[in-house]
Each structure stands twice: as structure tokens, then as C-alpha cells.
Design an enzyme around this catalytic site. Structure first.
Site, mmCIF file in Angstrom:
data_model
loop_
_atom_site.group_PDB
_atom_site.id
_atom_site.type_symbol
_atom_site.label_atom_id
_atom_site.label_comp_id
_atom_site.label_asym_id
_atom_site.label_seq_id
_atom_site.Cartn_x
_atom_site.Cartn_y
_atom_site.Cartn_z
ATOM 1 N N THR A 153 0.854 -1.178 0.000
ATOM 2 C CA THR A 153 0.000 0.000 0.000
ATOM 3 C C THR A 153 0.894 1.234 0.000
ATOM 4 O O THR A 153 2.125 1.116 -0.138
ATOM 5 C CB THR A 153 -1.019 -0.072 1.161
ATOM 6 O OG1 THR A 153 -1.910 1.031 1.039
ATOM 7 C CG2 THR A 153 -0.374 -0.072 2.532
ATOM 8 N N GLY A 185 -11.755 11.213 -11.085
ATOM 9 C CA GLY A 185 -10.442 11.014 -10.469
ATOM 10 C C GLY A 185 -9.450 10.426 -11.461
ATOM 11 O O GLY A 185 -9.836 9.817 -12.480
ATOM 12 N N ALA A 186 -8.158 10.637 -11.152
ATOM 13 C CA ALA A 186 -7.098 10.150 -12.040
ATOM 14 C C ALA A 186 -5.900 9.670 -11.221
ATOM 15 O O ALA A 186 -4.767 9.701 -11.697
ATOM 16 C CB ALA A 186 -6.685 11.259 -13.004
ATOM 17 N N GLY A 187 -6.151 9.222 -9.993
ATOM 18 C CA GLY A 187 -5.073 8.690 -9.145
ATOM 19 C C GLY A 187 -4.916 7.183 -9.379
ATOM 20 O O GLY A 187 -5.366 6.642 -10.406
ATOM 21 N N ASP A 211 -6.555 -4.258 -7.637
ATOM 22 C CA ASP A 211 -7.549 -3.210 -7.322
ATOM 23 C C ASP A 211 -8.635 -3.139 -8.398
ATOM 24 O O ASP A 211 -9.831 -3.209 -8.102
ATOM 25 C CB ASP A 211 -6.870 -1.837 -7.201
ATOM 26 C CG ASP A 211 -6.233 -1.635 -5.833
ATOM 27 O OD1 ASP A 211 -6.648 -2.305 -4.863
ATOM 28 O OD2 ASP A 211 -5.311 -0.794 -5.726
ATOM 29 N N ARG A 218 -9.917 17.049 -11.387
ATOM 30 C CA ARG A 218 -9.696 18.439 -11.045
ATOM 31 C C ARG A 218 -8.432 18.946 -11.721
ATOM 32 O O ARG A 218 -8.427 19.957 -12.385
ATOM 33 C CB ARG A 218 -9.593 18.494 -9.506
ATOM 34 C CG ARG A 218 -9.347 19.802 -8.905
ATOM 35 C CD ARG A 218 -9.294 19.652 -7.408
ATOM 36 N NE ARG A 218 -8.253 18.704 -6.956
ATOM 37 C CZ ARG A 218 -7.985 18.436 -5.690
ATOM 38 N NH1 ARG A 218 -8.692 19.008 -4.744
ATOM 39 N NH2 ARG A 218 -7.032 17.586 -5.368
ATOM 40 N N ALA A 228 -6.275 4.521 -7.938
ATOM 41 C CA ALA A 228 -7.499 3.713 -8.014
ATOM 42 C C ALA A 228 -8.178 3.919 -9.364
ATOM 43 O O ALA A 228 -8.624 2.956 -10.001
ATOM 44 C CB ALA A 228 -8.446 4.083 -6.875
ATOM 45 N N GLY A 284 -17.685 0.754 -1.984
ATOM 46 C CA GLY A 284 -16.248 0.496 -2.069
ATOM 47 C C GLY A 284 -15.813 -0.751 -1.304
ATOM 48 O O GLY A 284 -14.713 -1.264 -1.532
ATOM 49 N N LYS A 306 3.588 1.132 -3.861
ATOM 50 C CA LYS A 306 2.990 0.400 -4.999
ATOM 51 C C LYS A 306 3.813 0.518 -6.291
ATOM 52 O O LYS A 306 3.752 -0.374 -7.131
ATOM 53 C CB LYS A 306 1.566 0.905 -5.263
ATOM 54 C CG LYS A 306 0.566 0.478 -4.200
ATOM 55 C CD LYS A 306 -0.844 0.889 -4.606
ATOM 56 C CE LYS A 306 -1.870 0.438 -3.592
ATOM 57 N NZ LYS A 306 -3.248 0.702 -4.011
HETATM 58 P P1 NDP Z 1 -4.729 9.185 -5.185
HETATM 59 O O1 NDP Z 1 -4.164 10.123 -4.179
HETATM 60 O O2 NDP Z 1 -3.814 8.436 -6.099
HETATM 61 O O3 NDP Z 1 -5.770 10.013 -6.122
HETATM 62 C C1 NDP Z 1 -6.742 10.852 -5.538
HETATM 63 C C2 NDP Z 1 -7.687 11.380 -6.619
HETATM 64 O O4 NDP Z 1 -8.742 12.097 -5.965
HETATM 65 C C3 NDP Z 1 -7.049 12.351 -7.595
HETATM 66 O O5 NDP Z 1 -7.629 12.204 -8.864
HETATM 67 C C4 NDP Z 1 -7.431 13.720 -7.000
HETATM 68 O O6 NDP Z 1 -7.517 14.758 -7.952
HETATM 69 C C5 NDP Z 1 -8.828 13.420 -6.500
HETATM 70 N N1 NDP Z 1 -9.247 14.322 -5.436
HETATM 71 C C6 NDP Z 1 -8.855 14.311 -4.135
HETATM 72 N N2 NDP Z 1 -9.477 15.280 -3.449
HETATM 73 C C7 NDP Z 1 -10.283 15.920 -4.349
HETATM 74 C C8 NDP Z 1 -11.187 17.011 -4.257
HETATM 75 N N3 NDP Z 1 -11.410 17.647 -3.095
HETATM 76 N N4 NDP Z 1 -11.859 17.412 -5.363
HETATM 77 C C9 NDP Z 1 -11.647 16.773 -6.560
HETATM 78 N N5 NDP Z 1 -10.796 15.739 -6.713
HETATM 79 C C10 NDP Z 1 -10.128 15.310 -5.615
HETATM 80 O O7 NDP Z 1 -5.649 8.187 -4.370
HETATM 81 P P2 NDP Z 1 -6.118 6.701 -4.790
HETATM 82 O O8 NDP Z 1 -6.421 6.705 -6.244
HETATM 83 O O9 NDP Z 1 -5.185 5.716 -4.236
HETATM 84 O O10 NDP Z 1 -7.476 6.567 -3.958
HETATM 85 C C11 NDP Z 1 -8.669 7.234 -4.377
HETATM 86 C C12 NDP Z 1 -9.841 6.696 -3.582
HETATM 87 O O11 NDP Z 1 -10.015 5.323 -3.863
HETATM 88 C C13 NDP Z 1 -9.664 6.818 -2.060
HETATM 89 O O12 NDP Z 1 -10.899 7.197 -1.518
HETATM 90 C C14 NDP Z 1 -9.307 5.408 -1.630
HETATM 91 O O13 NDP Z 1 -9.760 5.129 -0.324
HETATM 92 C C15 NDP Z 1 -10.107 4.601 -2.646
HETATM 93 N N6 NDP Z 1 -9.562 3.257 -2.846
HETATM 94 C C16 NDP Z 1 -10.406 2.220 -2.612
HETATM 95 C C17 NDP Z 1 -9.982 0.934 -2.778
HETATM 96 C C18 NDP Z 1 -10.946 -0.163 -2.507
HETATM 97 O O14 NDP Z 1 -10.521 -1.326 -2.514
HETATM 98 N N7 NDP Z 1 -12.219 0.124 -2.285
HETATM 99 C C19 NDP Z 1 -8.619 0.610 -3.237
HETATM 100 C C20 NDP Z 1 -7.808 1.794 -3.498
HETATM 101 C C21 NDP Z 1 -8.295 3.063 -3.290
HETATM 102 P P3 NDP Z 1 -6.222 15.656 -8.318
HETATM 103 O O15 NDP Z 1 -5.426 14.857 -9.322
HETATM 104 O O16 NDP Z 1 -6.841 16.886 -8.916
HETATM 105 O O17 NDP Z 1 -5.490 15.913 -7.039
#
Ligand code: NDP
Length: 284
Positions: free
Chosen positions: A67, A132-134, A107, A157, A136, A250, A71
Site C-alpha cells: 500500500t 479522479g485520475a489517481g 484493485d 480536477r 485507483a 467500495g 505500490k
Molecule cells: P490518489 O491520491 O492516487 O488520487 C486521488 C484522486 O482524488 C485524484 O484524482 C485527486 O484529484 C482526486 N481528489 C482528491 N481530493 C479531491 C477534491 N477535493 N476534489 C476533486 N478531486 C479530488 O488516491 P487513490 O487513487 O489511491 O485513492 C482514491 C480513492 O479510492 C480513495 O478514496 C481510496 O480510499 C479509494 N480506494 C479504494 C480501494 C478499494 O478497494 N475500495 C482501493 C484503493 C483506493 P487531483 O489529481 O486533482 O489531485
């Protein structure tokens, strides 16, 4: 009495990691199948990851979860990476093949299994919008494309994170993939079949936060899925339910990514309901 006092070991490495509940559901599944296996949740600082991976080999660990923040960094210590983990660019699960350590990403596959098993939906031919583009979002998008989604729209965003993701995905897929900047409330078009929140919005402790989307035009069967698992009932899912839309929480993704990890490590099928029950009580 057990025929062997030597347990098989699996671990989750991360930092911070103390609040990661995965071990609870894996241990419940080991117990349910009578396996003498242990799942350890271990804090490893980035500076110690190399040594930790040497230890994993020396101690004969049967598998791992990785985690935040390991990763991507872990990939250099593995012997091979599965094609979809390579496409996602991150590994959250390691399995053993003899002496070789193989990187997987469960995932997106976990999300996909939830869509199929819990929501009863096949993503083939479906129009998908991902918020989102992180990490997950990347994992979910990759698996939905591999599963035959017909169109993918990514809303994020910050352009800086989304554009490279869309470029990477497009280089592996012939499916139309677009990025749209996300400013203010986005009115979900009526042709979207699956809306996925893969942002942190709504994640504990910001449980009152709601992704700025307007569901007024959504068609009656649009599935609304949230990657946020804590709390399982996010404001987004509650809003979708009020409109009578089908929803997927989730927890489903979290449980199935664990189920797939369990299958990789043990070669057996775990009892999904027991894993879900254990996870739900741990989160409560
Ligand atoms: P990352 O930090 O890699 O990505 C976060 C994303 O959220 C980015 O796209 C970011 O946008 C966006 N974001 C965060 N805050 C805001 C906001 N206030 N307004 C708009 N966009 C926002 O995180 P992960 O991808 O690892 O995780 C994302 C979610 O997925 C989390 O909630 C995590 O708990 C969940 N998750 C769930 C799993 C499951 O098994 N259910 C497994 C892995 C993750 P920007 O690029 O603009 O910052």
C-alpha cells in the site's frame, strides 16, 4: 492437532499501515478454510523497502500486499510484473511462483468482480465516466477497458495528473478515451451507464463531502459505484439511491481485491461472505 507448526506468511507493507483493515478479512478466510497461514500488517519506511524485500525472499513469505507509498517502488524488486499491473504502472499484490516474486494489481480486478458479482452488470459495451485520475482510477479504468467498455470519460480536477493517464490508457486501447476538466458541478449525461467515484471525496473523516455531480439526467439503470469504502454508504451513493439508481459500494472492491489476492497466494477460493463480514465489523 496441526501436522505442521510452521505457518505460511503473507504481509501488507506500507506507511502508514496501522489503519489498513485487510488483514482482518484475510485472517478470517484462513481460519474458515483451516489454513495455517498468518497475515502480518507491517510498517515499512520507503528507505527500508529494499531490505524488506530481501527479507521477504529470505523468510519465504508466500505473498504480499503493498500500500501507500510502495505500490510503484516495489516493482524494481520483483522478478516479473503481470501485463495489467504493467499497464496500470503499480503493484498492490505480490505472489510467488517458485522462487520468483510476481507483481499483480488486484484493485481494478476487484472492482470489476464487484460490478459483475454484486451489481450483476457486465461492463462490455458500457459507457463509463470515472471521477479522479489517481492510482485507483487508473486501475479501475484499465480493467474496464480490458473488459470491453465502449467509451471512457475521465473527469479530474487537475489536468496535470489526468492527461498522462489518458495518454497511457489510449496507448494500450482502441476504445475512445477522453479527459474533461472537472470544475463545479458536472451534469452526468444520459448516455453514461456506469459512474465511478475514484477520488478521495467522501472518505473518512470528510464523510459529508459529496463529489460535485448532478444526477438529474442519469438514465434509470446507470450504476453508481464508489471506490471509497469508509464509510461504505457515501453521500454520493445515498444521493443515487434516493433517485432509485443501482449502487455499488467500495467495500465490494476492497473485498474482491482481497479475494483475488487470496486465490493467488493459496490457490483456493475463499468464502467471500466471511471476508466481507470480518471487514465490515472491523470498520464498524
Ligand atoms: P490518489 O491520491 O492516487 O488520487 C486521488 C484522486 O482524488 C485524484 O484524482 C485527486 O484529484 C482526486 N481528489 C482528491 N481530493 C479531491 C477534491 N477535493 N476534489 C476533486 N478531486 C479530488 O488516491 P487513490 O487513487 O489511491 O485513492 C482514491 C480513492 O479510492 C480513495 O478514496 C481510496 O480510499 C479509494 N480506494 C479504494 C480501494 C478499494 O478497494 N475500495 C482501493 C484503493 C483506493 P487531483 O489529481 O486533482 O489531485
Amino acid at each position: 492437532m496441526s501436522s505442521s507448526f510452521q505457518a505460511d506468511l503473507v504481509a501488507c507493507l506500507g506507511q502508514p499501515v496501522a489503519e489498513n483493515p485487510t488483514g482482518v478479512m484475510q485472517e478470517a478466510a484462513f481460519r474458515a478454510l483451516g489454513l495455517n497461514w498468518r497475515y502480518l500488517t507491517i510498517e515499512v519506511a520507503p528507505v527500508n523497502l529494499r531490505d524488506a524485500m530481501i527479507g521477504v525472499r529470505a523468510l519465504g513469505f508466500r505473498g504480499l500486499n503493498l500500500t501507500i507509498p510502495h505500490k510503484v517502488a516495489v516493482m524494481q524488486y520483483l522478478d516479473a510484473i503481470s501485463p495489467d499491473a504493467a499497464m496500470i504502472g503499480a503493484v498492490n499484490t505480490v505472489r510467488r511462483d517458485g522462487d520468483r516474486l510476481i507483481g499483480e494489481n488486484t484493485d481494478g480486478k476487484g472492482f470489476l468482480r464487484g460490478v459483475r458479482n454484486d451489481a450483476g452488470t457486465d461492463p462490455r459495451g458500457k459507457q463509463v465516466a470515472i471521477l479522479g485520475a489517481g492510482g485507483a482510477a487508473r486501475a479501475i479504468a484499465t480493467e474496464l477497458l480490458l473488459a470491453g467498455a465502449s467509451d471512457l470519460l475521465v473527469l479530474n480536477r487537475s489536468r496535470g495528473r489526468a492527461e498522462p493517464m489518458v495518454r497511457d490508457l489510449a496507448s494500450h486501447s482502441s476504445t475512445p478515451i477522453r479527459y474533461q476538466e472537472w470544475r463545479g458541478a458536472w451534469r452526468v449525461p444520459s448516455d453514461v451507464d456506469l459512474l465511478v467515484n475514484a477520488t478521495n471525496i467522501g472518505l473518512y473523516p470528510d464523510v459529508d463531502a459529496m463529489p460535485p455531480v448532478d444526477l438529474s439526467d442519469a438514465h434509470a439503470n446507470m450504476l453508481v459505484a464508489d471506490a471509497v469504502f469508509n464509510p461504505p454508504e457515501t453521500r454520493l451513493l445515498a444521493a443515487a439511491r434516493r433517485r432509485g439508481l443501482p449502487v455499488l459500494d467500495g467495500l465490494s472492491m476492497l473485498v474482491y481485491q482481497g479475494v483475488i489476492g487470496f486465490e493467488h497466494w493459496t490457490g483456493q477460493s475463499p468464502p467471500v461472505h466471511i471476508m466481507k463480514q470480518a471487514l465490515t465489523s472491523a470498520l464498524l
